[in-house]
Scaffold this motif. Structure first.
Motif, PDB file in Angstrom:
ATOM      1  N   PHE A   1       0.873  -1.201  -0.120  1.00 52.53           N
ATOM      2  CA  PHE A   1       0.032  -0.088   0.107  1.00 52.53           C
ATOM      3  C   PHE A   1       0.903   1.220   0.021  1.00 52.53           C
ATOM      4  N   TYR A   2       1.764   1.118   0.758  1.00 54.28           N
ATOM      5  CA  TYR A   2       2.792   2.450   0.996  1.00 54.28           C
ATOM      6  C   TYR A   2       3.725   2.450  -0.172  1.00 54.28           C
ATOM      7  N   SER A   3       4.199   1.195  -0.472  1.00 51.85           N
ATOM      8  CA  SER A   3       5.384   0.844  -1.469  1.00 51.85           C
ATOM      9  C   SER A   3       4.771   1.561  -3.069  1.00 51.85           C
ATOM     10  N   ALA A   4       3.540   1.297  -3.122  1.00 53.96           N
ATOM     11  CA  ALA A   4       3.180   1.942  -4.384  1.00 53.96           C
ATOM     12  C   ALA A   4       2.984   3.303  -4.314  1.00 53.96           C
ATOM     13  N   ALA A   5       2.738   3.893  -3.236  1.00 53.93           N
ATOM     14  CA  ALA A   5       2.631   5.318  -3.170  1.00 53.93           C
ATOM     15  C   ALA A   5       4.077   5.955  -3.162  1.00 53.93           C
ATOM     16  N   VAL A   6       4.983   5.327  -2.825  1.00 57.99           N
ATOM     17  CA  VAL A   6       6.526   5.730  -2.786  1.00 57.99           C
ATOM     18  C   VAL A   6       6.969   5.462  -4.285  1.00 57.99           C
ATOM     19  N   GLN A   7       6.669   4.305  -5.015  1.00 56.41           N
ATOM     20  CA  GLN A   7       6.849   4.175  -6.463  1.00 56.41           C
ATOM     21  C   GLN A   7       6.250   5.666  -7.066  1.00 56.41           C
ATOM     22  N   ALA A   8       4.932   5.808  -6.915  1.00 56.84           N
ATOM     23  CA  ALA A   8       4.251   6.885  -7.712  1.00 56.84           C
ATOM     24  C   ALA A   8       5.012   8.176  -7.460  1.00 56.84           C
ATOM     25  N   GLY A   9       5.642   8.613  -6.186  1.00 58.57           N
ATOM     26  CA  GLY A   9       6.204   9.674  -5.545  1.00 58.57           C
ATOM     27  C   GLY A   9       7.539   9.886  -6.345  1.00 58.57           C
ATOM     28  N   SER A  10       8.212   8.561  -6.740  1.00 61.18           N
ATOM     29  CA  SER A  10       9.388   8.673  -7.556  1.00 61.18           C
ATOM     30  C   SER A  10       9.349   8.941  -8.944  1.00 61.18           C
ATOM     31  N   GLN A  11       8.073   8.857  -9.286  1.00 60.59           N
ATOM     32  CA  GLN A  11       7.916   9.363 -10.788  1.00 60.59           C
ATOM     33  C   GLN A  11       7.027  10.544 -11.036  1.00 60.59           C
ATOM     34  N   SER A  12       6.446  11.083  -9.927  1.00 59.56           N
ATOM     35  CA  SER A  12       5.794  12.583 -10.083  1.00 59.56           C
ATOM     36  C   SER A  12       5.895  13.264  -8.894  1.00 59.56           C
ATOM     37  N   TRP A  13       6.492  14.516  -9.020  1.00 61.24           N
ATOM     38  CA  TRP A  13       6.669  15.254  -7.905  1.00 61.24           C
ATOM     39  C   TRP A  13       5.464  15.655  -7.063  1.00 61.24           C
ATOM     40  N   THR A  14       4.089  15.602  -8.083  1.00 59.13           N
ATOM     41  CA  THR A  14       3.022  16.028  -7.494  1.00 59.13           C
ATOM     42  C   THR A  14       2.554  14.796  -6.642  1.00 59.13           C
TER      43      THR A  14
END
Length: 747
Positions: free
Chosen positions: A102-115
């Motif tokens: 759940f949190y790892s996917a959000a980390v992945q998203a944050g590594s791809q998009s600053w927003t």
């Protein structure tokens, strides 16, 4: 008599001036040589702390000196503690895989998009956020940006936060308790099972505990020097702790504030002004992000996951706030809701996580407050007991009596307080043994050792594992023997005393250390995890019912480990429901007594369900990646764990319909229909929708599912059912699947 610093002129506002003035106004304490001790100690009523064991200098004087002036053995022992903790918590770290996907996917998203990183979005296309503020995600996302997406890049920052917490705790305790007290506190924290678990996991708790420990350490300095700037630092740390796990950060706030108002060595007016300054710093540090999120139009940011009104304030005071206290919250997940009890921390499911030394810590707290009852208002020893003891008591009571969502791993927030009380209390009691108050010191150490050994025996008895049978008897026998010998230390030969002390320490720490060794020896994944081996009387470790998680092997699809005894159960409480494609998603498996699990994350599905993500096959990943650049989201799935597994495997954004458990009204059916009509979403994942109670529910997610199944083509890809949202059904078309070929047949 110690002169109160209320006599300081009103214009002496700086921390340095106040501290120097207090030193001038405070007379030197009278020293008395203890019989046979060979070193001076301070009378009980003195404002200054007593001498540090074996150092020959007062703890305050030693702690205030620079690192370069420390004795070599202190430097070496501190380095051994920190490096040993680092090596211990890094051992086998990769076995946790992506831990909580759940949190790892959000980390992945944050590594791809600053927003996505700023808001804490579950996907890089910013459909919905996680149900917590994003501060802990920022640290991990920056690490992934530097080192790429892999378990080490996500989890090593958590380990470093843990080692940092040990270091800060050592420094805070050492300042007024001495080197040995700080070293003991750090060691206790390092072997606390729930700390070993959560400082190797990617939940927000690691950063939360680091910030709370730093805030308490800063408050000790603020009280010591009556320093408004230090109080402002406390406020800033608590503000960022709020951005980590909302209102849980403020459980220590009443304790910190009251101790400063009562004990700081300055006038009441200055204490009030400093408190207001700290409160303002906290509001700024924690409120700037909240203000941005609340003031931005909803169309310019992702939906706030965990809320029912797309409001972070609703999330803060509802699902993550009062709902946790009174149980009135939407999306409640876990077996412990409504199980509140004053003895919850000692129950079969929670006791092995944190309670090993709570009885001992309470003994030291009670004795410490009693012996300092006549000390001056500004006495720093009593301040230390009040801060750490207040943290333990207030937070412990809230955890025990909260009627809403409660998970065993929450108790990591108690670990620094327990460790500090053990370190300060044990060394303080030993100093009394070596000084004029032999009776108090001996009885305190004896009772504390007996409490630790007896309770350790009880906790080890709860474990259904033959390996813990001999250990529990060693703990009980050694602990009680040392407790009796501690009553007669003044009659022992001095060479035998260290042996007794070492035996008492070994008996006290053997149980939690064994649990921690078990924890680092196996992998943990999922939304609800517990440390240590499986308990025969409840979820005492990984597996064993809702407290477990499937350790990822290879890519986390299956795991298999045997043990001397096993227990079976579902990884998500509740019955499974049937998905629209006719498949039933259920998470099953067997868990062995050593804490590992056997089974698949989801039977017959590429998805995981409510509490853990699955691992899609190569065929599913290829389908998601095909023409992914043409879509905003490669797929959509009900629930965040279902979407997380697809997203982590494919590297493409996957929409989490309904947030964590599918109950959030995001997106609305009309909005989802607009996305589909404009070619924004390629696939809709249908398999595995029923891996937990209420996932998909009867709300927006259920409406979306019904609309998709009635209007779009179903495709089976390697046993998993997806709907191609670019292929609407015609009125005369029916869709059937041909096994796992990934093809459709129209009639």
């Amino acid at each position: 008599m110690v002169t109160d610093t209320a006599l300081v002129p009103a214009d002496a506002r700086s921390c340095g001036v106040l501290a120097r003035t207090r030193d001038v106004l405070t007379p030197r304490p009278r020293l008395r040589r203890a019989a046979g001790a060979g070193e001076a100690s301070v009378t009980p009523d003195a404002a200054t702390s007593t001498t540090a064991g074996g150092s020959g200098a007062t703890p305050a004087a030693s702690a205030h000196s620079g690192l370069r002036t420390w004795p070599t053995w202190e430097k070496v022992s501190l380095a051994a503690l920190l490096l040993g903790t680092l090596a211990f918590w890094l051992y086998g770290l990769s076995a946790n895989g992506y831990a909580n996907s759940f949190y790892s996917a959000a980390v992945q998203a944050g590594s791809q998009s600053w927003t996505a990183m700023f808001f804490g979005s579950s996907d890089a296309a910013n459909s919905i956020t996680v149900d917590k503020p994003p501060a802990s995600l920022w640290v991990m996302a920056l690490s992934v940006r530097l080192f790429g997406l892999n378990p080490w890049a996500i989890l090593v920052p958590e380990v470093l936060m843990g080692v940092g917490t040990v270091a800060i705790l050592y420094a805070a305790v050492r300042r007024h308790g001495g080197h040995v007290a700080g070293l003991l506190a750090g060691l206790v924290l390092a072997v606390t099972p729930v700390a070993t678990l959560m400082f190797r996991f990617n939940n927000p708790d690691a950063l939360l505990v680091l910030l709370l420990t730093a805030a308490t350490a800063a408050m000790l300095r603020a009280v010591e020097k009556a320093c408004g700037r230090r109080f402002a630092l406390v406020g800033m740390l608590l503000g960022f702790a709020f951005l980590t796990k909302t209102l849980q950060a403020f459980l220590v706030l009443p304790v910190l504030g009251l101790v400063y108002l009562v004990c700081a060595p300055t006038t009441l007016r200055h204490r009030v002004v400093h408190s207001l300054g700290g409160l303002a710093a906290m509001l700024v540090a924690g409120g700037w992000w909240v203000a941005i999120v609340e003031l931005l139009p909803a169309s310019m940011r992702p939906y706030i996951g965990g809320s029912q009104t797309n409001s972070f304030l609703d999330l803060t005071f509802g699902y993550n706030g009062l709902g946790r206290i009174n149980g009135d919250e939407a999306g409640s997940v876990g077996p412990n809701s409504g199980t509140q009890s004053i003895l919850r921390l000692f129950s079969s499911s929670v006791g092995g996580q944190i309670s090993w030394l709570i009885p001992t810590a309470l003994v030291f707290l009670a004795v410490g407050l009693w012996v300092t009852r006549r000390a001056p208002r500004t006495d720093l020893r009593r301040v230390s007991y009040l801060l750490w003891g207040g943290w333990l008591v207030v937070t412990g009571l809230v955890f025990s009596l909260m009627a809403g969502i409660f998970h065993e791993y929450y108790t990591v927030a108690l670990a620094p307080a327990v460790a500090a009380l053990v370190g300060v209390g044990a060394v303080d009691a030993w100093r009394r043994v070596r000084s004029q108050d032999v009776r108090w010191g001996s009885v305190t150490l004896s009772v504390a050792t007996a409490a630790a050994s007896v309770w350790g025996f009880v906790l080890l008895t709860r474990v259904a594992d033959q390996a813990y049978g001999p250990l529990r008897y060693v703990v009980l026998t050694l602990g009680l023997s040392c407790a009796l010998l501690l009553l007669v230390t003044e009659r022992m030969h001095r060479r035998f005393v260290p042996v007794v002390l070492a035996g008492a320490l070994l008996a006290s720490l053997a149980g939690p250390t064994a649990y921690s060794v078990s924890t680092v020896s196996h992998g943990y994944s999922g939304s609800i995890v517990t440390a240590g081996p499986t308990s025969g009387m409840g979820p005492g470790g990984a597996g064993g019912g809702p407290g477990g998680g499937t350790p990822p092997q290879a890519r986390g699809a299956t795991g298999s480990t045997t043990g001397s005894s096993t227990s079976t159960g579902t990884a998500a409480a509740g019955s499974a429901s049937t998905g629209s494609s006719g498949t039933t998603g259920a998470t099953t498996g067997s868990s062995s007594s050593n804490g590992s699990t056997t089974g698949t994350a989801q039977s017959g599905s590429a998805l995981g369900g409510l509490l853990n993500a699955g691992t899609p096959s190569e065929e599913v990943v290829a389908a998601l990646q095909a023409d992914a650049d043409s879509y905003t989201w490669a797929a959509a799935a009900i629930g965040s764990q279902n979407s997380a597994g697809l997203q982590l495997a494919s590297g493409e954004p996957v929409m989490a319909i309904g947030g964590f458990n599918g109950s959030d009204p995001s997106p609305k059916l009309a909005q989802f229909q607009w996305y589909v009509a404009n070619g924004r979403i390629h696939w809709f994942a249908a398999s595995g929708q029923g891996a937990g109670p209420g996932i998909g529910g009867t709300g927006t997610a259920a409406k979306i599912t019904a609309w998709v199944t009635a209007n779009y083509t179903a495709v089976t890809i390697d046993g998993a059912t997806f709907y191609d949202l670019t292929q609407p059904l015609s009125p005369t078309t029916t869709s059937t699947t041909t096994g796992t070929t990934g093809t459709t047949t129209t009639n």
